[in-house]
Design an enzyme around this catalytic site. Structure first.
Site, PDB file in Angstrom:
ATOM      1  N   GLY A 183       0.831  -1.204   0.000  1.00 17.79           N
ATOM      2  CA  GLY A 183       0.000   0.000   0.000  1.00 17.79           C
ATOM      3  C   GLY A 183       0.858   1.244   0.000  1.00 17.79           C
TER       4      GLY A 183
ATOM      5  N   ASP B 247       7.106   3.748  17.836  1.00 15.89           N
ATOM      6  CA  ASP B 247       7.045   4.980  18.636  1.00 15.89           C
ATOM      7  C   ASP B 247       7.679   4.746  20.012  1.00 15.89           C
ATOM      8  OD1 ASP B 247       5.351   6.470  16.681  1.00 15.89           O
ATOM      9  OD2 ASP B 247       3.966   4.844  17.155  1.00 15.89           O
TER      10      ASP B 247
ATOM     11  N   ARG C 292      -1.646   9.869   8.684  1.00 18.63           N
ATOM     12  CA  ARG C 292      -1.795   8.437   8.412  1.00 18.63           C
ATOM     13  C   ARG C 292      -3.254   8.109   8.132  1.00 18.63           C
ATOM     14  NH1 ARG C 292       2.046   8.260  12.760  1.00 18.63           N
ATOM     15  NH2 ARG C 292       4.052   7.521  12.021  1.00 18.63           N
TER      16      ARG C 292
ATOM     17  N   ASN D 107       0.093   1.695   7.001  1.00 19.67           N
ATOM     18  CA  ASN D 107      -0.692   2.705   7.723  1.00 19.67           C
ATOM     19  C   ASN D 107      -1.983   3.075   7.000  1.00 19.67           C
ATOM     20  OD1 ASN D 107       0.777   3.302  10.095  1.00 19.67           O
ATOM     21  ND2 ASN D 107       2.375   4.222   8.819  1.00 19.67           N
TER      22      ASN D 107
END
Lengths: 114, 304
Positions: free
Chosen positions: B76, B145, B85, B117
């Site tokens: 994607g 993250d 996102r 995402n």
């Protein structure tokens, strides 16, 4: 953070050693502000001994640079460690702050402006 | 054990390289919309076999997923500059509606790891599209993250990164939540270190949240850290490590959060999600988590 000071051709040169963060930044800011005047408005920060700078340190560099430029002076950062340069670039301040490779280059830069 | 990677763009191919170097997969299958790209990557990696690995590496269509213990979906388009996102959701929901059933057609026993995402939304949709039990559909979530957060904290405190325990939970996106109340260095609260400074901590979280943006401003895409993140998840499953990682999974009855995929500290092992313990959160963190969940639920609603 250790700070030592010398004067060359009317230019104040501060040699810093240690971490430049929100804890040490006020010392540097106070030191420069206390000697900043009409006749003392050209400063070089020799950062050879600084291998870490945080956002708190960066903030003080920006604030001091603005203050000195307001007095038609300037603050030049000399001998900046590549990891510190990375932080300056990461926050997009390369064009705002003045960096030189050596202390003598920084002195020449001021001489050229005098 | 076999691992299949769907999508050999920058993230997929960088992960293929990471997996190849690790040597933990006996077979690596690469599947890509443009088959020749996957074949090129497979040949390129195969040329290095003599020096590093005994893995069998090949490209293929979705049939290549057959027999894989783990299938990783990285296919994607990625976010473009200025795009969040969540902006991507419609496009990638369409992509996943095609690829997830295509994977399941050839492999209904695998564990799916979703990386594309908006990862939380696509993890939720992948559970629906696959019909898999939720423990076998895992999003990479906020593992990256949390790793960014821990790395930045370790640099600030000048300690080994592996000594820092600090989680980012919620959405892998703007509403992510730093769990300051549990952040520590080997069990020692951050506040007890002389370097602690509230403003600096806020800036570190800000750099964490803008991590991908900061990288993409300079090199268009993120690839290395995300590949390492995927590998942490793959290792935890293949080696049954029972490791706690902040992956995205289906959440039920968690401080009022229900029927949404988001990230929480999760024990990962050979069955995928093994366990999800309720961690003590401050009132403010609970509130932020609920807000993050409601942001995601609205997006899910818009595509279901």
């Amino acid at each position: 953070m250790e700070i030592s000071e010398k004067k060359v051709n009317g230019i104040c040169i501060l040699f810093l050693s240690g971490r430049f963060d929100a804890h040490s930044a006020p010392d540097i800011e106070n030191r420069i502000t206390s000697i900043m005047s009409e006749s003392n408005r050209s400063f070089i920060l020799n950062l050879e001994g600084v291998d870490f700078i945080s956002s708190g340190g960066i903030r003080v560099l920006v604030s001091l640079t603005k203050k000195l430029r307001g007095l038609n002076g300037d603050l030049i950062l000399a001998c900046v460690h590549p990891s510190v340069e990375d932080v300056i670039d990461m926050v997009d301040l390369r064009d705002f702050l003045t960096l030189t490779e050596t202390e003598s280059e920084a002195i020449d830069k001021f001489k050229g402006e005098l | 054990m076999k691992v299949a990677i769907i999508g050999t763009g920058h993230v997929g191919s960088t992960y293929a390289y990471t997996l190849f170097l690790s040597g933990i997969a006996s077979e690596i299958a690469l599947v890509n919309r443009t088959r020749s790209k996957a074949l090129g990557d497979a040949i390129d990696l195969t040329h290095g076999l003599a020096g590093f690995s005994s893995s069998k590496i090949y490209s293929g269509d979705f049939r290549a997923c057959e027999g894989a213990r783990i299938v990783i979906a990285t296919a994607g388009p990625t976010t473009k500059k200025g795009q969040t996102r969540l902006d991507l959701v419609r496009v990638n929901a369409g992509v996943f509606k095609e690829i997830i059933p295509a994977i399941v057609k050839y492999n209904s026993d695998c564990i799916l790891i979703i990386v594309t995402n908006p990862v939380d939304v696509l993890t939720y949709l992948s559970i629906k599209y696959s019909g898999f039990p939720p423990n076998r559909v895992i999003g990479s979530g906020t593992v990256l993250d949390s790793m960014r957060f821990q790395s930045l904290l370790s640099k600030y405190y000048n300690v080994n990164p592996s000594s820092v325990q600090a989680f980012i939970i919620g959405e892998h996106g703007n509403s992510m939540v730093p769990v300051w109340s549990l952040a520590c260095i080997k069990g020692i609260p951050l506040e007890s270190f002389p370097e602690y400074h509230e403003g600096e901590m806020e800036d570190i979280f800000d750099l964490t949240r803008r991590g991908a943006y900061i990288v993409r401003q300079r090199k268009e895409r993120t690839e290395y850290a995300v590949a390492l993140t995927i590998h942490k998840i793959v290792e935890a499953i293949l080696l049954d490590k029972k490791e706690i990682l902040t992956v995205s999974s289906l959440i039920t009855n968690y401080y009022g959060v229900n029927d949404v995929c988001l990230s929480l500290p999760t024990i990962l092992g050979k069955n995928g999600v093994e366990r999800l313990n309720k961690i003590p959160l401050s009132e403010d963190e609970k509130k932020q988590l609920l807000e993050s969940a409601s942001t995601l639920k609205e997006v899910i609603k818009s595509v279901t």
